[in-house]
Design an enzyme around this catalytic site. Structure first.
Site, PDB file in Angstrom:
ATOM      1  N   HIS A   1       0.843  -1.222   0.000  1.00 13.31           N
ATOM      2  CA  HIS A   1       0.000   0.000   0.000  1.00 13.31           C
ATOM      3  C   HIS A   1       0.866   1.254   0.000  1.00 13.31           C
ATOM      4  O   HIS A   1       0.701   2.151  -0.819  1.00 13.31           O
ATOM      5  CB  HIS A   1      -0.905  -0.009   1.244  1.00 13.31           C
ATOM      6  CG  HIS A   1      -1.735   1.236   1.426  1.00 13.31           C
ATOM      7  ND1 HIS A   1      -3.069   1.306   1.126  1.00 13.31           N
ATOM      8  CD2 HIS A   1      -1.391   2.470   1.882  1.00 13.31           C
ATOM      9  CE1 HIS A   1      -3.532   2.533   1.381  1.00 13.31           C
ATOM     10  NE2 HIS A   1      -2.532   3.256   1.847  1.00 13.31           N
ATOM     11  N   GLU A   2       1.814   1.329   0.937  1.00 17.59           N
ATOM     12  CA  GLU A   2       2.634   2.552   1.059  1.00 17.59           C
ATOM     13  C   GLU A   2       3.459   2.785  -0.204  1.00 17.59           C
ATOM     14  O   GLU A   2       3.639   3.924  -0.636  1.00 17.59           O
ATOM     15  CB  GLU A   2       3.536   2.465   2.289  1.00 17.59           C
ATOM     16  CG  GLU A   2       2.788   2.370   3.604  1.00 17.59           C
ATOM     17  CD  GLU A   2       1.761   3.502   3.799  1.00 17.59           C
ATOM     18  OE1 GLU A   2       0.725   3.245   4.426  1.00 17.59           O
ATOM     19  OE2 GLU A   2       1.991   4.619   3.285  1.00 17.59           O
TER      20      GLU A   2
ATOM     21  N   ASP B   1      16.717 -28.809 -19.615  1.00 19.56           N
ATOM     22  CA  ASP B   1      15.458 -28.631 -20.349  1.00 19.56           C
ATOM     23  C   ASP B   1      14.252 -29.014 -19.500  1.00 19.56           C
ATOM     24  O   ASP B   1      13.205 -28.370 -19.562  1.00 19.56           O
ATOM     25  CB  ASP B   1      15.465 -29.515 -21.612  1.00 19.56           C
ATOM     26  CG  ASP B   1      16.482 -29.022 -22.638  1.00 19.56           C
ATOM     27  OD1 ASP B   1      16.788 -27.810 -22.613  1.00 19.56           O
ATOM     28  OD2 ASP B   1      16.992 -29.837 -23.410  1.00 19.56           O
TER      29      ASP B   1
ATOM     30  N   HIS C   1       1.720   4.658  -2.713  1.00 17.60           N
ATOM     31  CA  HIS C   1       1.853   6.120  -2.526  1.00 17.60           C
ATOM     32  C   HIS C   1       3.183   6.598  -3.088  1.00 17.60           C
ATOM     33  O   HIS C   1       3.240   7.623  -3.769  1.00 17.60           O
ATOM     34  CB  HIS C   1       1.778   6.483  -1.040  1.00 17.60           C
ATOM     35  CG  HIS C   1       0.416   6.330  -0.425  1.00 17.60           C
ATOM     36  ND1 HIS C   1      -0.738   6.767  -1.000  1.00 17.60           N
ATOM     37  CD2 HIS C   1       0.053   5.771   0.753  1.00 17.60           C
ATOM     38  CE1 HIS C   1      -1.770   6.495  -0.235  1.00 17.60           C
ATOM     39  NE2 HIS C   1      -1.332   5.894   0.852  1.00 17.60           N
TER      40      HIS C   1
ATOM     41  N   HIS D   1      -5.373   7.619  -2.059  1.00 18.44           N
ATOM     42  CA  HIS D   1      -6.251   6.544  -1.591  1.00 18.44           C
ATOM     43  C   HIS D   1      -7.394   6.266  -2.555  1.00 18.44           C
ATOM     44  O   HIS D   1      -7.805   7.116  -3.321  1.00 18.44           O
ATOM     45  CB  HIS D   1      -6.780   6.884  -0.194  1.00 18.44           C
ATOM     46  CG  HIS D   1      -5.766   6.626   0.876  1.00 18.44           C
ATOM     47  ND1 HIS D   1      -5.631   7.376   2.010  1.00 18.44           N
ATOM     48  CD2 HIS D   1      -4.786   5.686   0.946  1.00 18.44           C
ATOM     49  CE1 HIS D   1      -4.651   6.911   2.752  1.00 18.44           C
ATOM     50  NE2 HIS D   1      -4.106   5.885   2.134  1.00 18.44           N
TER      51      HIS D   1
END
Lengths: 378, 79
Positions: A119-120, A290, A123, A129
């Protein structure tokens, strides 16, 4: 969604970040991993990329502090404000501060650091928000979030892409809108008759089908597979991997790319990786694997490289003598290059391009030829 | 001194919340008297709308519940 007034955003797509200090609540590597995973959430839906600095001034400085911490916006003790961050720009702008009076955790018994950091950092990248309660950028912390199924909401994706646009199309996968909850493109990709895989593996009774930056996760109990970003489960793993296999009695999946391999146990990336494949006993000339599969009964792991294969004894943890051998000699009918392979119900399932061969290791013959995506009930 | 009644502390909490996250002008003295005035009611409704609550314009328990939850310190509107 909303952006800060004036919609400030970074004028470059490669950003630096630095974890300036650490909370005593978690081991340092857990903090690093949570931050890295949080950045990958935004990296996955934008052209942005991030690299970590261990000293000096980074674009995004991440720190933990309690109470007054020098930005005239003091934290308020346990609960209430968990963290705050500043819009893109120089100096304190772009930085993210976490209240160290909270109990930071890797799960949701306390305040989950990954969720708050994602979330931060939204920002720090320019998002304000959102009033959508399902959005990551909704201001109130949701302790009930299912971490295993965490995904950005459409609102979050629309918001960040309004600032930076979508990620560049990856060459192998047809351009698919990065709308996380619009099933059509995944469905078209998943059910394409030409679909091939980079690697496949079992994992605790489920099947993982890797392709570029994503993987389908198929359980026998559900008709539809889930579609996830590799980085949303294992942030350190690369995309477009070469091979993967599960050693069931060690509850570990090994993932290969180039000359390196990683180990994961469920969500947990095991410490001490990546390691070199040459530590397993491959000659220096081998530069990539592979495909690989570990037979549960015999505890032997088969590594396929071009038209040859090696066998590794999981009990002795060493490569067996007398290898490599020709694949076609010991696996009649498996004539083309192997992209991927896994074991299920006593059979080996070999994937080559859009075809899949069911091979009976006891009868030593191909028993079915299928489409690679036959497991997806298209 | 008369103890702050919970109503007053609720009002105080509401005032700080609106000032911090919804750009309510800091007008400490008048807030409680003005709590039913249209500007303050409008601010309460603006907050309730943003947080997905019923826009009662009053400090009801649902609104208080959400306001008491841990959150990000960045404002919801404004600068």
């Amino acid at each position: 969604f909303s952006t800060f007034p004036g919609s400030p955003k970074w004028r470059k797509t490669h950003l630096t970040y630095r974890v300036v200090n650490y909370t005593p609540d978690l081991p340092r590597e857990s903090v690093d991993s949570a931050i890295e995973k949080a950045l990958k959430v935004w990296e996955a839906v934008t052209p942005l990329t991030f690299s970590r600095l261990s000293e000096g001034e980074a674009d995004i400085m991440i720190s933990f502090a309690a109470g007054e911490h020098g930005d005239f916006v003091p934290f308020d003790g346990p609960g209430a404000v968990l963290a705050h961050a500043y819009a893109p720009g120089l100096g304190i702008n772009g930085d993210a501060h976490f209240d160290d009076d909270e109990q930071w955790t890797e799960d949701t018994t306390g305040t989950n650091l990954f969720l708050v950091a994602a979330h931060e950092l939204g920002h720090s990248l320019g998002l304000f928000h959102s009033d959508k309660t399902e959005a990551l950028m909704y201001p109130v912390y949701k302790s009930s979030t299912d971490l295993a199924r965490f995904r950005l909401s459409q609102d979050d994706v629309d918001g960040i892409q309004s600032l930076y646009g979508p990620p560049p199309a990856s060459p192998d996968v047809p351009v698919v809108p990065t709308k996380p909850n619009s099933p059509e493109p995944e469905l078209s990709l998943m059910c394409s008759p030409d679909l091939s895989f980079d690697a496949v593996s079992t994992l605790r009774g489920e099947f993982l089908f890797f392709k570029d930056r994503h993987f389908w996760r198929k359980s026998l109990r559900t008709p539809e597979p889930g579609f996830y970003l590799i980085s949303s489960f294992w942030p350190s793993l690369p995309s477009s991997i070469d091979a993967a296999y599960e050693v069931a009695n060690r509850d570990t999946v090994f993932v290969f790319k180039g000359t390196q391999f990683w180990a994961v146990r469920g969500h947990e990336e095991q410490a001490g990786y990546p390691k070199s494949i040459h530590a397993l006993g491959f000659p220096p000339a081998v530069r990539k694997i592979d495909a690989a599969v570990s037979a549960k009964e015999t505890k032997k792991t088969y590594f396929f490289v071009d038209d040859q294969y090696w066998r590794f004894d999981e009990k002795k943890r060493s490569m067996e003598p007398g290898f490599p051998r020709k694949i076609a000699k010991d696996f009649p009918g498996v004539d083309s290059k192997v992209d991927a392979v896994f074991e299920a119900f006593g059979f080996f399932y070999f994937f080559s391009g859009s075809s899949q061969l069911e091979f009976d290791p006891n009868a030593k013959k191909v028993t079915h030829v299928l489409k690679s995506n036959s497991w997806f009930n298209c | 001194y008369p103890l702050h009644s919970s109503a007053d502390s609720g009002m105080e909490f509401l005032q700080k919340y609106l000032e911090k996250y919804y750009g309510l002008a800091e007008d400490a003295k008048q807030f409680v008297k003005k709590k039913d005035s249209s500007p303050v009611v409008k601010k309460i409704q603006e907050m309730q709308k943003f947080l997905g609550l019923e826009m009662t314009g009053k400090l009801d328990s649902n609104t208080m519940d959400v306001m008491l939850k841990p959150r990000c310190g960045v404002p919801d509107v404004g600068g």
